[in-house]
Design a protein around this motif. Structure first.
Motif, PDB file in Angstrom:
ATOM      1  N   UNK A 102       0.822  -1.203   0.000  1.00 40.56           N
ATOM      2  CA  UNK A 102       0.000   0.000   0.000  1.00 40.56           C
ATOM      3  C   UNK A 102       0.862   1.261   0.000  1.00 40.56           C
ATOM      4  N   UNK A 103       1.988   1.193   0.722  1.00 39.14           N
ATOM      5  CA  UNK A 103       2.798   2.393   0.908  1.00 39.14           C
ATOM      6  C   UNK A 103       3.774   2.629  -0.238  1.00 39.14           C
ATOM      7  N   UNK A 104       4.120   1.542  -0.912  1.00 38.02           N
ATOM      8  CA  UNK A 104       5.164   1.605  -1.933  1.00 38.02           C
ATOM      9  C   UNK A 104       4.985   2.753  -2.924  1.00 38.02           C
ATOM     10  N   UNK A 105       3.820   2.939  -3.504  1.00 33.44           N
ATOM     11  CA  UNK A 105       3.640   3.958  -4.540  1.00 33.44           C
ATOM     12  C   UNK A 105       4.144   5.353  -4.158  1.00 33.44           C
ATOM     13  N   UNK A 106       4.309   5.618  -2.849  1.00 33.31           N
ATOM     14  CA  UNK A 106       4.666   6.988  -2.452  1.00 33.31           C
ATOM     15  C   UNK A 106       6.162   7.197  -2.315  1.00 33.31           C
ATOM     16  N   UNK A 123      -1.342   1.702  11.042  1.00 29.98           N
ATOM     17  CA  UNK A 123      -2.527   2.303  10.427  1.00 29.98           C
ATOM     18  C   UNK A 123      -3.271   1.308   9.543  1.00 29.98           C
ATOM     19  N   UNK A 124      -2.519   0.402   8.966  1.00 30.06           N
ATOM     20  CA  UNK A 124      -3.194  -0.673   8.229  1.00 30.06           C
ATOM     21  C   UNK A 124      -4.112  -1.432   9.202  1.00 30.06           C
ATOM     22  N   UNK A 125      -3.562  -1.747  10.341  1.00 32.86           N
ATOM     23  CA  UNK A 125      -4.317  -2.550  11.313  1.00 32.86           C
ATOM     24  C   UNK A 125      -5.548  -1.800  11.816  1.00 32.86           C
ATOM     25  N   UNK A 130     -11.323  -0.148  11.904  1.00 32.59           N
ATOM     26  CA  UNK A 130     -12.310   0.876  11.539  1.00 32.59           C
ATOM     27  C   UNK A 130     -13.448   0.217  10.741  1.00 32.59           C
ATOM     28  N   UNK A 131     -13.018  -0.606   9.795  1.00 33.63           N
ATOM     29  CA  UNK A 131     -14.053  -1.284   9.005  1.00 33.63           C
ATOM     30  C   UNK A 131     -14.908  -2.171   9.917  1.00 33.63           C
ATOM     31  N   UNK A 132     -14.215  -2.901  10.795  1.00 27.25           N
ATOM     32  CA  UNK A 132     -14.919  -3.896  11.610  1.00 27.25           C
ATOM     33  C   UNK A 132     -15.993  -3.243  12.462  1.00 27.25           C
ATOM     34  N   UNK A 133     -15.698  -2.007  12.954  1.00 28.17           N
ATOM     35  CA  UNK A 133     -16.679  -1.355  13.821  1.00 28.17           C
ATOM     36  C   UNK A 133     -17.315  -0.134  13.159  1.00 28.17           C
ATOM     37  N   UNK A 134     -17.157  -0.087  11.843  1.00 30.06           N
ATOM     38  CA  UNK A 134     -17.890   0.911  11.075  1.00 30.06           C
ATOM     39  C   UNK A 134     -17.543   2.340  11.491  1.00 30.06           C
ATOM     40  N   UNK A 171      -6.208  -1.205   4.778  1.00 32.38           N
ATOM     41  CA  UNK A 171      -6.745  -2.068   5.844  1.00 32.38           C
ATOM     42  C   UNK A 171      -8.262  -2.084   5.805  1.00 32.38           C
ATOM     43  N   UNK A 172      -8.819  -0.918   5.616  1.00 31.44           N
ATOM     44  CA  UNK A 172     -10.267  -0.801   5.556  1.00 31.44           C
ATOM     45  C   UNK A 172     -10.822  -1.596   4.368  1.00 31.44           C
ATOM     46  N   UNK A 173     -10.173  -1.398   3.231  1.00 34.89           N
ATOM     47  CA  UNK A 173     -10.626  -2.087   2.015  1.00 34.89           C
ATOM     48  C   UNK A 173     -10.516  -3.599   2.185  1.00 34.89           C
ATOM     49  N   UNK A 174      -9.446  -4.018   2.872  1.00 32.26           N
ATOM     50  CA  UNK A 174      -9.277  -5.452   3.103  1.00 32.26           C
ATOM     51  C   UNK A 174     -10.493  -6.017   3.829  1.00 32.26           C
ATOM     52  N   UNK A 175     -10.960  -5.250   4.812  1.00 29.74           N
ATOM     53  CA  UNK A 175     -12.127  -5.683   5.569  1.00 29.74           C
ATOM     54  C   UNK A 175     -13.354  -5.795   4.693  1.00 29.74           C
TER      55      UNK A 175
END
Ligand SMILES: Cc1ncc(C[n+]2csc(CCOP(=O)(O)OP(=O)(O)O)c2C)c(N)n1
Ligand SMILES: Cc1ncc(C[n+]2csc(CCOP(=O)(O)OP(=O)(O)O)c2C)c(N)n1
Ligand code: SF4
Ligand code: SF4
Ligand SMILES: [Mg+2]
Ligand SMILES: [Mg+2]
Lengths: 339, 628, 339, 628
Positions: free
Chosen positions: D160-164, D177-179, D184-188, D219-223
């Motif tokens: 995720x970070x590589x492009x920068x 922050x990934x975690x 964030x996704x898990x608890x909306x 991380x959110x998208x993964x969820x």
């Protein structure tokens, strides 16, 4: 517990305990630990007779990492505990590990009295100019303007100089070295050990987390030759990459100055020769900020407290006998009540 | 009840001398008048005469206050008798006042009807003013309540001393011996031992010795003459029934010092004593400093913190570390005492209590440091606490402290107080030769050595001292693994270590004697429970009440922490419990908390010991309240 | 309570409180009291703005005898209490009265930090080389061999030098005088008062009861001219009844020596001129035992802690307003829960 | 009882998200992993989402232990819910373990059946060894009791970070922050505020900001993706019913600092704060040091003794002197605290307790300094003692301390602890503008001024500060005349002064509110009495027991000395009293002594707060025992 076979000579490693070392990676304390272990090996110290006493601080964790006896006491009090240890058993070889906060903030008074009493111990002051263990507040050796959690606007206190303090307290052995200067440090530690009486050694120690590079101005490789003068008894105070710089006395101002041999008519004869028994010279060297004087600034032995007490008490290997005690109780006016 | 009041109505008794059961005499004068010296001499001959006795020197707070001022008054009180003496006495029966300031300060505490001997020679206008007298009290009837005996002691002393060619100044300084000469006559004491003592004391100044001897004799002769004239009356106080044996007088300070020396001897250890001077704890330092030739090491530290730390260091190195102070100093030792608890090293801490809070009244006595002794540390930090009840008791208490500290590897706090430290009592000396030793065995076997492995009976950890090959280990104030002593942050380990440190006290409780009753029934209407120096007044009071048939008992604690294991059950056998203390109620708080007994406090915080009478009154009030 | 009319100038007597003075007759403390009262009168000190802070000891009874504000604190802690007083209200004129035990035994650490921080107070150290109040035990300034109740065989400890300690601690004003030298003492006290920062004054004080005549070797009238050198900034270090003796530097040994003008070719030009801003010279003078150097050995002002803190805080006469506090509480992430 | 357990048996629920009443999430990783930062961000968005919450950071004792070791594990726990949250939670429902050491240390406290998210990328052989795993726990069935979610967080973050264009090292540091993105996704939770926070935080390093944002989003998208696949399940936690108002989160350390500042503002005094750093008390020093611009003076003293002495000096000079420390430091302040008592100056002493004795476990919490606070001084030396029960409560407790100290001219000790100091709670900010001031009036009238004359209601002496003309006077630690303050050795005066100092506490008792019952009946079978940070677990436990119909009440003390005047009567209305404390039984000792109630202790000394469940169990056991 470490059973050490007395037969083959111990190596530096043999003075390491089985405890995992828990300083921050890159902390200068590792280097000091290494130097001390090397020193003990070089002097063939008997682990059973060697005691490390410390206060509280990162540096005061030191005893845990040594395979000798060790006592991690309370903040600032290591000199007092060590005094008790040494007076109770003068045969022990007692070392104190302490920090700038431990020794000079809360513990200043005990340090003063340890030095003036001249108790025969070696005191290693790990000066990182910060309180490491409590997360980086400025310490009594921090430079003015030091920003820290307790001085967010920069500290406004004037720092104390450990070696000037030690000299003022009446110390008879005062030396200075650097954590990473392994050879120099080992040499200084050996001399400290050889001195009978309180040996005070300030070690510039880098705290990589809270005060990184605070000594860089004279410890960095590129500058060290010009920024350090290594004092040696009986030798001229020369320094610089080419050892053409030197320290000269300006008698009219009672000051030291840095000169270059060959310039302005300066010759080697003008350069001060180090006399480690001269307290005035030691004081002047200690005050110098560039170059920084390293090595044994002062060494002028006097009778140690333990020796003096021993001499005053006379030979008395065992405690009193019961009959001596009965005589004590019966000293002075007594009378008998008949049955 | 045997009376301690002089039979005063009968002013001109005929021989034989009226016999008294016990008497309280108080000598008072300027600090420069040699009051303590004279008082101690009188105590010595009184002991030789076979009386039991208790003495108490009452120094001024000032080192050497300007002559003639009230705050410069020095006094010495002695209570002696034909029966067991437990205190230095409530109110004096006889007061000797060598100047107006002494009269001013001391008269209020003198028993109404008591004899007051005053040196009229010192009642100059200047001295009266300095003492704060508007008018000469000898000239009006303000002293009508007392039997005043006015003698120009100054002039008579000068006359007696003159023949020896001493200066006027030196001659006047013999006043104290003139005064005790008179008191010797009054109580029929023998002068010979005092004469030889004076000769020895002033070997280098024989003229001074002679002048003092002459003064002593003159005072004595004055009494004889006055008796013949019927102006004065002599008394006799028969010898007490004391246990046969060899006696001396001893102060609490000395008894503590010797107890510590004997205790470490019995433990087969060296004594390392570290202290910082403080009133009234310094006598212990001074006494031990004189014993260097016996192998005692004393270290005068830079402060109280250094003192306890050095003692801990010494214990760590294999001596018995002992430190000593008074309240403010004990407060300073708090943090380091916690280290000794965590390190589980033996240590003895002596606290000679004085009146607080803060600097308070350093020369006055109090019992207000009990709570500090028990709880004056952060964390759960248990130590054993003992208290001495009387000067002679300090000896045994010190030995018990050494025994517990070394057997259980725990710090022991010993409470004394300003009264006990300075008061003196006759002491039947024990024979150290015959005392049972309790030798310490250092751990020296490397096989399987763990610094915090424990003796299953005492829970003591092994004492392995630096210098012993193969025993190298590290200890410290961080929480330690319950076996290896390595640093541990484990919750279960911390719980276990905390419980174990507390459990040591339970093991000590099993080890110490059960609580006994000093006097009175083993159950009944009222138990009076005390600790420390209230022993004397409580015991006298309860003794006489029991003799009078009152249902009351005296229980006195030496072990304050842990308390004797039967104490709760014992207290539950009484209807009421009364706890006299020279504080606002410290032991009473503990008894209520531990045993849920409705114990009640009897509290006095004036810097002065309890009077027997105060306790009697309080007890009688409680006993009456309960009548149906 | 002393209501003092501000109209006519106060005399020394006006600075005496109504309390009876309770030192031993003949104690040197009386003389110091007199000198201090005279000093306050000379500088026209405002009793309402003057505070005496002390620890515990005979000397620490001092505040009771002054008609100013006074705080008799606890043993060794006067410098710390005084620091709080001064930092809380820098307008106050703060004096500390302390003894050799109070300041250098239990209180050594606070003294160190008061001096290094350079808090603007005057500290008077009554050095009688003994613990007076506790009846005469030896102190950290007692000479080796001192017999006392706690050292019946003679003490075996090496004493600390108060002025060397003060210099080592970083003091910016270090002076020395004698209890009975009224004129000299008053002059030194005035200079101490004029100095902004921590002023350290050691006063040799005779304890007539427990350490009588311990300074007689240089304070007695017959010897004083030859045994004392009174230093004055910018003036040559001359002494002796005829002022023909002087102090000279031996550059080769970095030592001072006593010489006689006219003997061995010594001229007045050879005599060192006192420079009170030179710490090395001050250190050397402080070390000298005969003659004893008296007066302002060192004075080199630097910013005081109170001034530095005041400067760093900026002008802020009053405390925060309610709205400033509400803003403080609301700083950072906040959110509203609707009703 | 509302359950806090995730509905785990149903592993693949369909939308809508399962709704939970409250959840405990614990983030754990190496100290270098940025756990505290991430945790605090999650707390911020959770607060914004309207949940009530409690957080607790669990730092390692070591400053920066070698990477990957168990003693270098840093954790952050958050308990949030749709109902009132009183603690940071017993056992986590969800554990995020960013390396093997974190799994090793944290798994035992995780709720059986809980979700455990592990970063498989960190499960290298080296890391496993450092963590002390003999074998990879993910590879065997040792984790069968948990719902393990294995994700190569390291690799996904790098991607995720590589492009920068950030270095590998910097990229890996975005793992945290990934975690939390996944959580964030898990608890909306909404990411927007975190994104802007990251931008602000890394203004100078925009690339780092972007990399972290990318990780968060990844991380959110993964969820989201995993949910679609049915591999993961999201939950919703509804907003809590909080009192309307403006909120922030606040730690106990901050709340104390602000309470002191607001308190001195209300007293119209300047705040002078002197302290010496010590864990866990330093946050107060740090917070106040930042307030210099508000006129707060902070002084970092050379030690704790100097700190309290400087504070006393400042109070003497007319500021409010405040000092702060933890156990070992409080011990050192003992002697000087006695001076403040004798001088009768206002003073606030904050003690943030940690596990003892001695150095103990500095980063672990305990309540073992209560006795020291009350009794840790020589002499009779009474001070007022208050305790804060929760982070937000520190604010009010500090103000109350200032009020009592200034109204009664007495030192006040405030007890906090390591848990409270570092834990955070949402706080509905009060309006300082509307708070009632309690201004101090310095004494300035010279007529008839006596430094120890007293206000008849409060027994406070006048506060007359240096600099005031005509008020010159001397005070000190020696006993003082009860009016003039001059030194006095009079027995009657000492008794009177001792009684007066003690009587001040009675006057304070009249001044403070009566004790109320937190929850449950005003009389009945069992009262559970607590103080300090046990508030949360006790209150949760008793709330739910009361809901279940149990006859039990919760009483919680803020005022420990003096205690509320009705407390004895209140306690007597219950059959039994149970006192949970994180010590060996200190409050329980006081309650028994004061009120003779047979109170019983429930004690835990492991360095860990009570679990709700432990209290429930103990209460139920007591209630059952009593059934006939
Ligand atoms: C009585 C007491 N006060 C404060 C502390 C907290 N404390 C521990 S170490 C320390 C300072 C450490 O600084 P230093 O001695 O320089 O050691 P470093 O960590 O820098 O090696 C402090 C303030 C303590 N442990 N005990
Ligand atoms: C904490 C504490 N420790 C010890 C003492 C006892 N004490 C009072 S003054 C003093 C020493 C006094 O010596 P110094 O400071 O030289 O004063 P001096 O009496 O000689 O003027 C001591 C040890 C005390 N009051 N408080
Ligand atoms: S905080 Fe500093 S001194 Fe302490 S271990 Fe880390 S680097 Fe070393
Ligand atoms: S003991 Fe010494 S210092 Fe103290 S008052 Fe007496 S003479 Fe002065
Ligand atoms: Mg440091
Ligand atoms: Mg002195």
């Amino acid at each position: 517990m470490n059973v050490v076979s007395p037969i083959k000579p111990l190596t530096a490693k043999d003075y390491a305990s089985d405890q995992e070392v828990r300083w921050c990676p890159g902390c200068g304390d590792y280097a000091v630990l290494k130097a001390v272990q090397k020193t003990l090996a070089d002097i063939a110290a008997d682990p059973a007779r060697t005691v490390f006493v410390s206060g509280i601080g990162c540096s005061s964790r030191f005893p845990y990492y040594m395979s000798t006896y060790g006592f991690h006491t309370i903040h600032g009090r290591a000199p007092a505990v060590a005094t008790g240890v040494k007076l109770a058993n003068p045969d022990l070889d007692v070392w104190i590990a302490t920090g700038d906060g431990d020794a000079l903030s809360i513990g200043g008074n005990h340090l003063l009295h340890l030095l003036r009493r001249n108790v025969d111990v070696q005191l290693l002051l790990f000066n990182n100019e910060i309180y490491g263990l409590t997360k980086g507040q400025y310490s009594p050796t921090s430079r003015p303007g030091t920003r820290s959690p307790s001085s967010p606007g920069g500290s406004v206190e004037r720092p104390v100089s450990p070696v000037l303090f030690a000299l003022g307290a009446g110390a008879r052995f005062v030396a200075r070295s650097i954590d990473t200067a392994q050879k120099h440090l080992v040499e200084v530690l050996k001399q400290a050990h050889a001195h009978r009486g309180a040996s005070f050694v300030e070690i510039f120690q880098n705290c990589i987390v809270y005060n990184d590079e605070v000594f860089a101005a004279f410890t960095e490789k590129q500058v060290s030759a010009d920024a350090q003068v290594h004092v040696e008894h009986g030798k001229p105070l020369l320094f610089g990459a080419d050892r053409r710089k030197g320290i000269r006395l300006v008698p009219s101002r009672l000051e030291l100055e840095t000169v270059r041999i060959g310039e302005d008519g300066v010759t080697e004869a003008d350069i001060l020769v180090h006399d480690r028994t001269n307290r005035t010279l030691a004081t002047m060297l200690a005050t110098m900020t560039l170059p920084v004087a390293l090595g044994v600034l002062y060494c002028d032995p006097a009778e140690s407290l333990d020796a003096a007490m021993h001499a005053a008490a006379g030979e008395r290997p065992a405690g009193p006998t019961a009959s001596e005690l009965d005589a004590l109780l019966r000293r002075g006016d007594t009378w008998t009540v008949a049955g | 009840m045997p009376t301690t009041t002089l039979p005063l109505p009968n002013l001109h008794p005929l021989p034989p001398r009226a016999s008294l059961d016990s008497v309280v005499v108080r000598f008072a004068g300027d600090s420069g008048d040699g009051i303590q010296l004279a008082g101690n001499r009188f105590a010595a001959v009184t002991a030789l005469a076979g009386n039991d006795l208790g003495t108490f020197p009452d120094f001024p707070a000032e080192i050497r206050a300007p002559v003639g001022t009230t705050y410069g008054v020095s006094a010495f009180q002695i209570n002696f008798g034909a029966r067991a003496i437990k205190t230095s006495g409530d109110s004096p029966d006889v007061l000797v006042a060598l100047n107006p300031a002494a009269l001013k300060v001391e008269l209020p505490r003198t028993k109404p009807g008591g004899i007051v001997i005053v040196d009229t020679g010192s009642f100059t206008e200047r001295n009266l003013r300095k003492a704060g007298y508007a008018a000469d009290p000898l000239a009006d009837d303000s002293l009508a309540d007392y039997r005043i005996i006015s003698i120009d002691v100054s002039k008579l002393t000068l006359e007696a001393a003159k023949p020896f060619g001493v200066s006027q100044h030196d001659a006047l300084r013999c006043k104290n011996f003139w005064a005790i000469g008179l008191i010797y006559w009054m109580f029929d004491r023998d002068r010979a031992s005092t004469v030889s003592w004076l000769k020895k004391r002033f070997t280098d100044e024989p003229i001074i010795a002679q002048a003092n001897i002459a003064a002593l004799n003159a005072g004595h002769a004055f009494g004889e003459t006055a008796e013949l004239n019927g102006d004065l009356v002599g008394y006799s106080v028969a010898a007490a029934e004391l246990r046969p044996g060899l006696y001396r007088t001893i102060t609490g300070g000395e008894a503590l010092a010797w107890g510590l020396v004997v205790g470490t001897h019995l433990a087969e250890l060296k004594l390392f004593f570290a202290s910082y001077p403080i009133t009234p704890a310094s006598p212990l330092l001074h006494a031990l400093a004189r014993l260097r030739s016996l192998g005692v090491t004393t270290f005068q530290a830079e402060d109280e913190i250094a003192a306890i730390c050095a003692a801990i260091g010494a214990s760590y190195a294999g001596s018995l570390g002992v430190t000593s102070s008074s309240g403010p100093g004990l407060a300073l030792k708090s943090e380091a005492l916690g280290l000794a608890v965590a390190a589980e090293l033996p240590l003895v801490v002596v606290n000679t209590q004085r009146a607080g809070p803060s600097t308070g009244m350093p020369t006055k006595t109090e019992q207000s440091d009990l709570m500090q002794a028990l709880f004056g540390r952060h964390g759960e930090s248990p130590v054993a606490v003992l208290a001495a009840r009387a000067p002679t008791d300090c000896f045994e208490t010190a030995i018990e402290a050494v025994r517990i500290a070394t057997k259980f590897m725990i710090p022991v706090l010993v409470l004394s107080d300003g009264y006990i430290a300075n008061a003196a009592q006759p002491w039947r000396m024990p024979s150290v030769e015959t005392m049972a030793p309790f030798p310490v065995h250092f751990h020296t076997d490397p096989v399987g050595f763990e610094p915090y492995a424990r003796n299953p009976e005492t829970l003591a950890r092994p004492w392995a001292v630096p210098g012993t090959p193969g025993m190298e280990h590290r200890i410290g104030g961080l929480e330690k693994d319950s076996l290896s002593g390595d640093i541990s942050y484990s919750p279960a380990n911390h719980q276990q270590m905390t419980d174990t440190r507390a459990a040591k006290l339970d093991r000590i409780a099993r080890d110490i004697p059960e609580q006994t009753v000093e006097i009175g029934p083993e159950s009944g209407r009222l138990a009076v429970v005390g600790w420390g120096s209230t022993y004397g007044p409580i015991n006298r009071a309860i003794s006489s009440l029991v003799e009078r048939g009152c249902d009351v008992a005296h229980i006195h604690l030496r072990h304050l922490c842990p308390m004797p294991r039967n104490l709760g059950e014992l207290l539950s056998r009484y209807d009421r419990v009364l706890v006299p203390e020279m504080n606002k109620g410290q032991l009473v708080t503990l008894l209520r908390a531990h045993y849920l007994v409705p114990a009640e406090g009897l509290n006095k915080v004036s810097g002065q010991p309890f009077k027997i009478e105060e306790i009697e009154t309080a007890v009688l009030a409680r006993l009456e309240q309960q009548e149906p």
